[in-house]
Write a protein that holds these residues in place. Structure first.
Motif, PDB file in Angstrom:
ATOM      1  N   VAL A  49       0.833  -1.205   0.000  1.00  0.00           N
ATOM      2  CA  VAL A  49       0.000   0.000   0.000  1.00  0.00           C
ATOM      3  C   VAL A  49       0.868   1.256   0.000  1.00  0.00           C
ATOM      4  CG1 VAL A  49      -1.579   1.383   1.418  1.00  0.00           C
ATOM      5  CG2 VAL A  49      -2.040  -1.043   1.043  1.00  0.00           C
ATOM      6  N   VAL A  50       1.899   1.253   0.829  1.00  0.00           N
ATOM      7  CA  VAL A  50       2.795   2.422   0.899  1.00  0.00           C
ATOM      8  C   VAL A  50       3.607   2.558  -0.391  1.00  0.00           C
ATOM      9  CG1 VAL A  50       4.741   3.469   2.124  1.00  0.00           C
ATOM     10  CG2 VAL A  50       2.917   2.354   3.399  1.00  0.00           C
ATOM     11  N   ASN A  51       4.028   1.432  -0.970  1.00  0.00           N
ATOM     12  CA  ASN A  51       4.740   1.493  -2.248  1.00  0.00           C
ATOM     13  C   ASN A  51       3.865   2.140  -3.327  1.00  0.00           C
ATOM     14  OD1 ASN A  51       7.153   0.427  -1.424  1.00  0.00           O
ATOM     15  ND2 ASN A  51       6.740  -1.648  -2.094  1.00  0.00           N
ATOM     16  N   PHE A  53       1.506   4.281  -2.749  1.00  0.00           N
ATOM     17  CA  PHE A  53       1.436   5.707  -2.389  1.00  0.00           C
ATOM     18  C   PHE A  53       2.668   6.451  -2.896  1.00  0.00           C
ATOM     19  CE2 PHE A  53       2.948   8.870   0.729  1.00  0.00           C
ATOM     20  CZ  PHE A  53       1.972   9.845   0.553  1.00  0.00           C
ATOM     21  N   TRP A  54       3.872   5.887  -2.609  1.00  0.00           N
ATOM     22  CA  TRP A  54       5.109   6.535  -3.048  1.00  0.00           C
ATOM     23  C   TRP A  54       5.191   6.581  -4.570  1.00  0.00           C
ATOM     24  CZ3 TRP A  54       7.174   9.750  -0.113  1.00  0.00           C
ATOM     25  CH2 TRP A  54       7.424   9.516   1.231  1.00  0.00           C
ATOM     26  N   THR A  56       2.698   6.711  -6.683  1.00  0.00           N
ATOM     27  CA  THR A  56       1.765   7.746  -7.141  1.00  0.00           C
ATOM     28  C   THR A  56       2.367   9.137  -6.968  1.00  0.00           C
ATOM     29  OG1 THR A  56      -0.146   6.368  -6.564  1.00  0.00           O
ATOM     30  CG2 THR A  56      -0.534   8.731  -6.819  1.00  0.00           C
ATOM     31  N   CYS A  57       2.941   9.383  -5.788  1.00  0.00           N
ATOM     32  CA  CYS A  57       3.583  10.676  -5.538  1.00  0.00           C
ATOM     33  C   CYS A  57       4.735  10.909  -6.508  1.00  0.00           C
ATOM     34  CB  CYS A  57       4.099  10.729  -4.105  1.00  0.00           C
ATOM     35  SG  CYS A  57       2.809  10.774  -2.847  1.00  0.00           S
ATOM     36  N   ILE A 118       2.767  -0.772   7.067  1.00  0.00           N
ATOM     37  CA  ILE A 118       2.627   0.619   6.640  1.00  0.00           C
ATOM     38  C   ILE A 118       3.655   1.496   7.346  1.00  0.00           C
ATOM     39  CG2 ILE A 118       1.118   2.643   6.750  1.00  0.00           C
ATOM     40  CD1 ILE A 118      -1.251   0.818   6.257  1.00  0.00           C
ATOM     41  N   ILE A 122       6.577   3.455   5.362  1.00  0.00           N
ATOM     42  CA  ILE A 122       6.445   4.909   5.254  1.00  0.00           C
ATOM     43  C   ILE A 122       7.643   5.593   5.877  1.00  0.00           C
ATOM     44  CG2 ILE A 122       5.279   5.465   7.435  1.00  0.00           C
ATOM     45  CD1 ILE A 122       4.150   6.694   3.964  1.00  0.00           C
TER      46      ILE A 122
END
Length: 204
Positions: A49-51, A53-54, A56-57, A118, A122
């Motif tokens: 999930v965090v991967n 997120f990163w 996407t950013c 997470i 993160i």
């Protein structure tokens, strides 16, 4: 239209980045060997999930944000380093415990393991640096929606597959039994490595 070349470049870069051992690898291996497969896979889900997120950013330009507002990058860096030092120190302290029993399969800690995944990722300086620099350089400056979704799918599939393999391997009875036998030393080494990564993040 899907930009297959761009997706292929991201895939080749991300595969190399994800398989290089770091805090995520250590956390998943430790969780799998010391608890059970379900908890380890829950941690993997949190990491993935965090991967995403990163990623996407990174595709949307997190490097530009960090360059424009360096205090944000500094805050993330300090928070990540503090968490790694705390996590590694906790591992070292708990290594002296006498319990060698393994948590029963399907225990009530799956959600906790997901949140731990997470938190670990993160705060992972390796992930942040990779996505802010290497991944961002590999991804095109502007991508259409199909290419964007394909890149995220690439990140999800590659990271899920790799860390799931790590979890399943370290959760096998033979590997887990060896871990329990050498638990104190392994936990201290893993904790020391994570603390060193946190300190390195502070002084860089």
């Amino acid at each position: 239209m899907l930009d297959i070349h761009a997706v292929a470049v991201v895939f080749s870069v991300y595969v190399v980045g994800v398989v290089i051992p770091g805090p995520n690898f250590v956390a998943v291996a430790h969780k799998a060997a010391s608890t059970n497969t379900a908890d380890a896979l829950a941690m993997v889900a949190g990491i993935v999930v965090v991967n995403l997120f990163w990623a996407t950013c990174s595709i949307l330009g997190v490097g530009i944000v960090f360059a424009t507002f360096p205090w944000i990058a500094l805050a993330v860096k300090l928070a990540g380093a503090a968490y790694l030092i705390w996590f590694g120190g906790r591992l070292i302290v708990k290594a002296g415990g006498t319990s060698t029993a393994r948590v029963d399969e399907g225990g009530p800690t799956v959600w906790q393991s997901f949140r731990a995944g997470i938190a670990t990722n993160i705060a992972n300086p390796k992930s942040m640096a990779f996505f802010a620099a290497v991944f961002a350089a590999a991804a095109p400056a502007h991508v259409n929606p199909p290419t964007f979704l394909a890149m995220l799918a690439t990140v999800a599939v590659v990271s899920s597959t790799w860390y799931a393999l790590v979890a399943v391997f370290f959760a096998t009875p033979r590997v887990a039994a060896r871990y329990r036998h050498w638990k104190k030393g392994i936990d201290r080494v893993c904790g020391s490595v994570i603390v060193a990564l946190g300190i390195r993040q502070l002084v860089r």
